[in-house]
Write a protein that holds these residues in place. Structure first.
Motif, PDB file in Angstrom:
ATOM      1  N   ILE A 188       0.590   2.617  25.667  1.00 26.07           N
ATOM      2  CA  ILE A 188       1.169   3.820  25.037  1.00 26.07           C
ATOM      3  C   ILE A 188       2.568   3.409  24.599  1.00 26.07           C
ATOM      4  CG2 ILE A 188       1.920   6.200  25.388  1.00 26.07           C
ATOM      5  CD1 ILE A 188      -0.178   6.444  27.628  1.00 26.07           C
ATOM      6  N   HIS A 235       4.698   7.205  20.806  1.00 27.36           N
ATOM      7  CA  HIS A 235       3.433   7.950  20.818  1.00 27.36           C
ATOM      8  C   HIS A 235       3.664   9.320  21.458  1.00 27.36           C
ATOM      9  CE1 HIS A 235       0.703   4.108  20.610  1.00 27.36           C
ATOM     10  NE2 HIS A 235       1.478   4.266  19.548  1.00 27.36           N
ATOM     11  N   ARG A 288       2.826  12.889  23.339  1.00 28.60           N
ATOM     12  CA  ARG A 288       1.897  13.288  24.406  1.00 28.60           C
ATOM     13  C   ARG A 288       0.613  13.854  23.798  1.00 28.60           C
ATOM     14  NH1 ARG A 288       6.669  13.781  26.712  1.00 28.60           N
ATOM     15  NH2 ARG A 288       7.057  13.712  28.966  1.00 28.60           N
ATOM     16  N   VAL A 338      -1.696  11.117  22.976  1.00 26.14           N
ATOM     17  CA  VAL A 338      -2.252  10.496  24.194  1.00 26.14           C
ATOM     18  C   VAL A 338      -3.334  11.401  24.781  1.00 26.14           C
ATOM     19  CG1 VAL A 338      -1.734   9.720  26.529  1.00 26.14           C
ATOM     20  CG2 VAL A 338      -0.122   9.237  24.691  1.00 26.14           C
ATOM     21  N   ARG A 354      -6.559  10.880  23.274  1.00 29.11           N
ATOM     22  CA  ARG A 354      -7.236   9.676  23.801  1.00 29.11           C
ATOM     23  C   ARG A 354      -7.907   9.971  25.140  1.00 29.11           C
ATOM     24  NH1 ARG A 354      -2.535   5.214  23.434  1.00 29.11           N
ATOM     25  NH2 ARG A 354      -3.978   4.013  24.716  1.00 29.11           N
ATOM     26  N   THR A 363       2.730   8.860  29.047  1.00 26.22           N
ATOM     27  CA  THR A 363       3.871   8.269  28.339  1.00 26.22           C
ATOM     28  C   THR A 363       3.831   6.747  28.484  1.00 26.22           C
ATOM     29  OG1 THR A 363       5.270   8.245  30.313  1.00 26.22           O
ATOM     30  CG2 THR A 363       5.367  10.244  28.940  1.00 26.22           C
ATOM     31  N   THR A 364       4.705   6.103  27.754  1.00 23.57           N
ATOM     32  CA  THR A 364       4.932   4.687  27.981  1.00 23.57           C
ATOM     33  C   THR A 364       5.517   4.496  29.385  1.00 23.57           C
ATOM     34  OG1 THR A 364       5.774   2.731  26.823  1.00 23.57           O
ATOM     35  CG2 THR A 364       7.328   4.560  27.142  1.00 23.57           C
ATOM     36  N   LYS A 389      -3.219   0.969  33.153  1.00 25.85           N
ATOM     37  CA  LYS A 389      -2.765   1.047  31.761  1.00 25.85           C
ATOM     38  C   LYS A 389      -2.400  -0.390  31.418  1.00 25.85           C
ATOM     39  CE  LYS A 389       0.493   3.984  30.485  1.00 25.85           C
ATOM     40  NZ  LYS A 389       1.808   3.270  30.412  1.00 25.85           N
ATOM     41  N   GLU A 426       2.476  -3.312  25.922  1.00 24.59           N
ATOM     42  CA  GLU A 426       3.168  -2.039  25.696  1.00 24.59           C
ATOM     43  C   GLU A 426       4.646  -2.339  25.508  1.00 24.59           C
ATOM     44  OE1 GLU A 426       2.072   1.835  27.980  1.00 24.59           O
ATOM     45  OE2 GLU A 426       3.955   1.159  28.838  1.00 24.59           O
ATOM     46  N   ASP A 433      -8.284   1.099  25.759  1.00 24.54           N
ATOM     47  CA  ASP A 433      -8.963   2.297  26.257  1.00 24.54           C
ATOM     48  C   ASP A 433     -10.415   1.906  26.534  1.00 24.54           C
ATOM     49  OD1 ASP A 433      -6.563   3.363  25.431  1.00 24.54           O
ATOM     50  OD2 ASP A 433      -7.437   5.048  24.335  1.00 24.54           O
TER      51      ASP A 433
END
Ligand code: CDT
Length: 313
Positions: free
Chosen positions: A15, A19, A21, A24, A27, A51-52, A237, A241, A268
């Protein structure tokens, strides 16, 4: 009769900082739909899944980072996820940063996971116990891991909840490296532990560990599962990133310690396993019959002492 819980580990790819929310959450909902197609009853998302991984940057005034935290759950951004999961009759576990404001205005920041039942009710919100990394800016690092600046540790510890017709526990990322995390839940009869993570491949304090990240990830979750007779669902995750490469390798581990499903990508990706919660008893009632074989009177140091105390000369 067996108690089968069909679980999906919903790994996320990166993420990036910009990007939203809302994007996300779309996704997450796409993964939820895949899970529904596979008959999944419980979907587990990673640590900080909205979030990242913002602790990789330091800010002098912590309030400048407040926008990375949720103030309530659900909220306007996550309500579509809650609504769709309830409509599909799927429960989920979601990792995110939470800022909690007391009546007197004091604020507390936590790294949390919220577990939601299939009817949409919130079972529990777990706060991360073991906070890794550093408290202060370390500008010579290629990236920061300032979780100890951004998050307070839990004061509540590891709980186990009756949910999904079983006994479910939670832990977050670095917690999975500590045997005490699993054991405290094992002593409450846990049958499935849900664990989201963000693990950078490059370990700045000792880069010789970089090539072992995958080995260590599997090692800790497989041994924790076996030694406590519990399923463990570890969800990453992963991917690159904001320039930081992170481990994927999401996995579902049986009470035998065997990996029954593992992610193939760092993107993903949903992996699924049919988990018989009654398999836990094969270990809990035999080799790891705690009541019969444990010797707590021999383990005093584990709770009375934090660091190492060497023997006298
Ligand atoms: N998110 C998290 O806890 N990550 C840690 C990285 C440790 S390096 C400071 C982990 O144990 O995977």
């Amino acid at each position: 009769m067996s108690r089968i819980l069909t679980v999906g580990a919903a790994q996320l790819g990166p993420i990036q900082r910009d990007h939203s929310r809302a994007s996300v959450v779309q996704r997450l909902i796409a993964l939820l739909h895949q899970a529904h197609d596979h008959g999944v009853q419980l979907v587990v998302f990673p640590e900080l899944a909205l979030t990242t991984f913002f602790p990789r940057w330091f800010v002098d005034d912590i309030s400048e980072a407040d926008h990375w935290y949720e103030t309530s759950m659900p909220n306007a951004d996550t309500q579509p996820l809650f609504d769709e999961a309830k409509r599909l009759g799927i429960g989920f576990c979601l990792g995110y940063a939470l800022i909690h404001t007391e009546a007197d205005g004091t604020t507390h920041r936590y790294n949390v996971q919220t577990l939601v039942e299939r009817d949409g009710s919130i079972v529990a919100t777990y706060r991360k116990v073991h906070i890794p990394g550093h408290e202060h800016n370390e500008p010579d690092r290629p990236f920061q891991h300032a979780e100890r600046y951004y998050f307070e540790p839990s004061t509540e510890g590891f709980g186990v909840w009756r949910a999904f017709d079983g006994l479910i526990g939670m832990m977050i990322c670095n917690d999975r490296r500590w045997p005490e995390s699993y054991r405290v839940m094992g002593l409450q009869g846990v049958e499935m532990i849900l664990c989201g993570y963000n693990t950078p491949i490059h370990y700045v304090p000792d880069p010789s560990q970089d090539i072992l990240q995958g080995f260590h990830n599997a090692l800790v979750m497989q041994s924790g599962a076996y030694q406590n007779g519990t399923w463990v669902v570890g969800v990453a995750k992963g991917g690159v990133e904001e320039g930081v490469d992170s481990l994927g390798q999401s996995m579902i581990v049986a009470p035998s310690g065997q990996i029954v499903a593992e992610a193939l990508t760092t993107d993903d990706e949903l992996i699924v396993a049919r988990c018989d919660l009654d398999w836990c008893a094969r270990y809990k009632d035999t080799l790891f019959d705690f009541d019969r074989y444990r010797r707590p009177e021999m383990y005093g140091r584990i709770t009375s002492q934090r660091g190492t105390v060497l023997p006298n000369d």
